[in-house]
Design a protein around this motif. Structure first.
Motif, mmCIF file in Angstrom:
data_model
loop_
_atom_site.group_PDB
_atom_site.id
_atom_site.type_symbol
_atom_site.label_atom_id
_atom_site.label_comp_id
_atom_site.label_asym_id
_atom_site.label_seq_id
_atom_site.Cartn_x
_atom_site.Cartn_y
_atom_site.Cartn_z
ATOM 1 N N SER A 124 51.362 64.804 74.446
ATOM 2 C CA SER A 124 50.910 64.539 73.076
ATOM 3 C C SER A 124 49.806 63.494 73.069
ATOM 4 O O SER A 124 48.820 63.619 72.315
ATOM 5 C CB SER A 124 52.087 64.066 72.219
ATOM 6 O OG SER A 124 53.090 65.054 72.139
ATOM 7 N N GLU B 100 54.982 78.863 69.451
ATOM 8 C CA GLU B 100 53.649 78.394 69.826
ATOM 9 C C GLU B 100 52.578 79.397 69.399
ATOM 10 O O GLU B 100 51.546 79.022 68.825
ATOM 11 C CB GLU B 100 53.587 78.163 71.331
ATOM 12 C CG GLU B 100 52.241 77.707 71.839
ATOM 13 C CD GLU B 100 52.214 77.501 73.335
ATOM 14 O OE1 GLU B 100 51.153 77.103 73.853
ATOM 15 O OE2 GLU B 100 53.245 77.746 73.987
ATOM 16 N N ILE C 288 49.565 78.339 66.835
ATOM 17 C CA ILE C 288 48.209 78.123 67.335
ATOM 18 C C ILE C 288 47.515 79.389 67.800
ATOM 19 O O ILE C 288 46.333 79.355 68.174
ATOM 20 C CB ILE C 288 48.199 77.085 68.481
ATOM 21 C CG1 ILE C 288 48.961 77.606 69.692
ATOM 22 C CG2 ILE C 288 48.780 75.782 68.022
ATOM 23 C CD1 ILE C 288 48.955 76.630 70.857
ATOM 24 N N LEU D 45 47.975 70.365 69.520
ATOM 25 C CA LEU D 45 49.099 71.310 69.579
ATOM 26 C C LEU D 45 49.238 72.039 70.924
ATOM 27 O O LEU D 45 50.360 72.183 71.424
ATOM 28 C CB LEU D 45 48.994 72.325 68.438
ATOM 29 C CG LEU D 45 49.683 71.949 67.124
ATOM 30 C CD1 LEU D 45 49.517 73.056 66.106
ATOM 31 C CD2 LEU D 45 51.150 71.628 67.345
#
Length: 270
Positions: free
Chosen positions: A156, A260, A264, A191
């Motif tokens: 992150s 996921e 995205i 992300l």
């Protein structure tokens, strides 16, 4: 012409899926043939293992989703501990990682500590939590959460640092607030790296869940079932638990990949 192309697209998309499942099927067939040829009690055929696992855990009534009492006592406690530890690690890791990644000074100060913590083997930390929290569910959840925290935190932070500076300058010109920059710029940019860390943390959570249940003081769970079956020389149950762990890992990872791709898109997933 256009209709034929639209019909051929699903066929082309199905080819990689069929190839993946054909490799798995070939591996299972090879395992079955080798086990039957060898005839060893320590190396049972996969079909026999699957029948034993079905009778042990998945032959219950429809109202209980085919789960037996043994499944409720074995699978659900393990999934509960794993889910609690993983969610704590994900929330704390994303929040701390974004905060560290958006500050150059904080990243420079914290990076050595993050790299050191990430390099420590997760099972080595379990005895520390045993000393601090004693045996039981709190120790198990804490060890899972602490070990699964670092991949999410580091990824992150790296994802937040990779935010395009030009976009941040445009956001400053447009006078976007801090929360708006975080929501519309930093998080979308981070992300892919965040989900890469989440997948690593998910694998670690599964490993730590089993490892923590192998310790004394545990009365249920998949790890406890493994230890108990080993002491009773119940090799079919041992193999069934191992197969169950593999299936759970595959299903959990597939679910996370689906989330996921939903968030995205397949083109940007890592």
């Amino acid at each position: 012409m256009q209709n034929s192309r639209s019909r051929s697209r699903p066929a082309r998309a199905a080819v990689p899926l069929l190839l993946r499942w054909s490799v798995l099927l070939a591996a299972v067939v090879g395992w079955e043939a080798a086990a039957r040829a060898h005839g060893s009690v320590y190396f049972p055929p996969p079909l026999r293992i699957a029948r034993h696992a079905h009778g042990l855990w998945f032959s219950g009534p429809l109202g209980h989703l085919f789960l037996t009492r043994a499944a409720v006592d074995t699978i659900l406690p393990s999934l509960g501990r794993m889910a609690a530890g993983f969610v704590l690690a994900a929330v704390a890791g994303i929040a701390l990682g974004i905060a560290v990644g958006r500050s150059r000074r904080a990243y420079a100060l914290c990076n050595p500590v993050l790299q050191f913590a990430r390099a420590v083997p997760p099972p080595a930390l379990v005895p520390v939590f045993v000393v601090v929290l004693d045996f039981g569910t709190p120790m198990q959840v804490a060890s899972i959460a602490f070990s699964a925290l670092w991949p999410v935190l580091v990824n992150s932070a790296e994802g937040a640092r990779a935010t395009d500076p030009l976009r941040l300058e445009v956001a400053a010109v447009l006078r976007l607030t801090g929360p708006e920059r975080l929501w519309f710029l930093v998080l979308p940019s981070a992300l892919p790296r965040i989900f890469a860390g989440l997948r690593l943390s998910l694998s670690l959570s599964l490993i730590l869940m089993v490892f923590s249940e192998l310790l004394p003081g545990t009365a249920d769970g998949i790890g406890f079932t493994l230890t108990d079956a080993q002491t009773r020389s119940d090799l079919l149950t041992v193999w069934s638990a191992l197969m169950l762990l593999g299936v759970l890992g595959f299903l959990l990872n597939t679910g996370l990949l689906a989330v996921e791709r939903r968030l995205i898109g397949p083109g940007r997933s890592s």
